[in-house]
Design an enzyme around this catalytic site. Sequence first.
Site, PDB file in Angstrom:
ATOM      1  N   SER A 187       8.666   5.735  -0.717  1.00 30.47           N
ATOM      2  CA  SER A 187       9.726   6.422   0.013  1.00 30.47           C
ATOM      3  C   SER A 187      10.582   7.286  -0.912  1.00 30.47           C
ATOM      4  CB  SER A 187      10.562   5.388   0.777  1.00 30.47           C
ATOM      5  OG  SER A 187      11.377   6.000   1.755  1.00 30.47           O
ATOM      6  N   ASP A 210       5.332   6.615  11.675  1.00 32.51           N
ATOM      7  CA  ASP A 210       6.389   6.415  10.685  1.00 32.51           C
ATOM      8  C   ASP A 210       7.638   7.132  11.184  1.00 32.51           C
ATOM      9  OD1 ASP A 210       8.086   6.302   8.513  1.00 32.51           O
ATOM     10  OD2 ASP A 210       6.589   6.915   7.045  1.00 32.51           O
ATOM     11  N   HIS A 236       6.590   2.462   8.069  1.00 32.98           N
ATOM     12  CA  HIS A 236       6.995   3.053   6.799  1.00 32.98           C
ATOM     13  C   HIS A 236       6.671   2.180   5.585  1.00 32.98           C
ATOM     14  CE1 HIS A 236       9.309   6.033   4.612  1.00 32.98           C
ATOM     15  NE2 HIS A 236      10.102   5.116   4.083  1.00 32.98           N
TER      16      HIS A 236
END
Length: 275
Positions: A102, A224, A252
């Site tokens: 991320s 996501d 995610h």
Amino acid sequence: MSVDQAVTPMMQKLNARVLGSGSQTLVMAHGFGCDQRIWQKLLPQLQSLPLKLVLFDYAGCGGSQVDEDAIADYPDLQAYADDLLALLAELQLSSVLLLAHSISSAIGMLAAIRQPQRFKKVLAITPSARYQNAPDYYGGFDTADIEQLLQLMAQNQFGWAGILAPKVLDEPENSVVSQQLTQSFLSNNPAFSRHFARLVFYVDIRAALPQVPIPVTIFYTKADMIVPQQAIDYLVAKLPQARAVLLNVRGHYPQLCQPQLLAEQIKRELGYGVV
């Protein structure tokens, strides 16, 4: 930790560990609301490889030795990138492989621009260059959405985690992984979490993408809610050396939901094949 690894100041500050040994070093960088424990399901797969693994917690996360008085030292993502570079320097590491989840993908790219010799490649899990929508860009969140989340974090120190976790995982609230992620969110310093969240959701590294000097492999998923397909396409188009790999996973956090599948892709990317 390796038996011959002395604890350096940055290792202590970032609660860093060095595991295993090998000619290649894989640095594992967690995302927002997490710490190095987010990799626990993936570690057994990676520890079977001839790799040196480096795990750490960003400032304000997990077991890092940084309290909320230091928030002013982290005005932007570059400050987090500088911590990563300082850790690599103290460990005398260069040409590392960075496994970044991320927002760590953005942090890793900023670090690579500043000191390209430290990195060989970024393996970016569900990355984004910008989460906020703009007239010419779709990142997935309007400003009102971001402000609502930040307000919820400020008003309800504990409740926000239970609301957010199942949504970003695309899992039921009572699932094991939802509960695990909720606890991860709650294990970090609340003031630092709110500060980090603002930096994350208002980040914009689009202008820096053409300067990234190393290859980036993007692992992205289905459904996501944090990173839409358009954000992945943008990264592939703007990074000088990038390719995207779709994982048959929802949400995610593939390292929580499908660690075996993610491990297989990482092994392929590192040239070890599937064992």
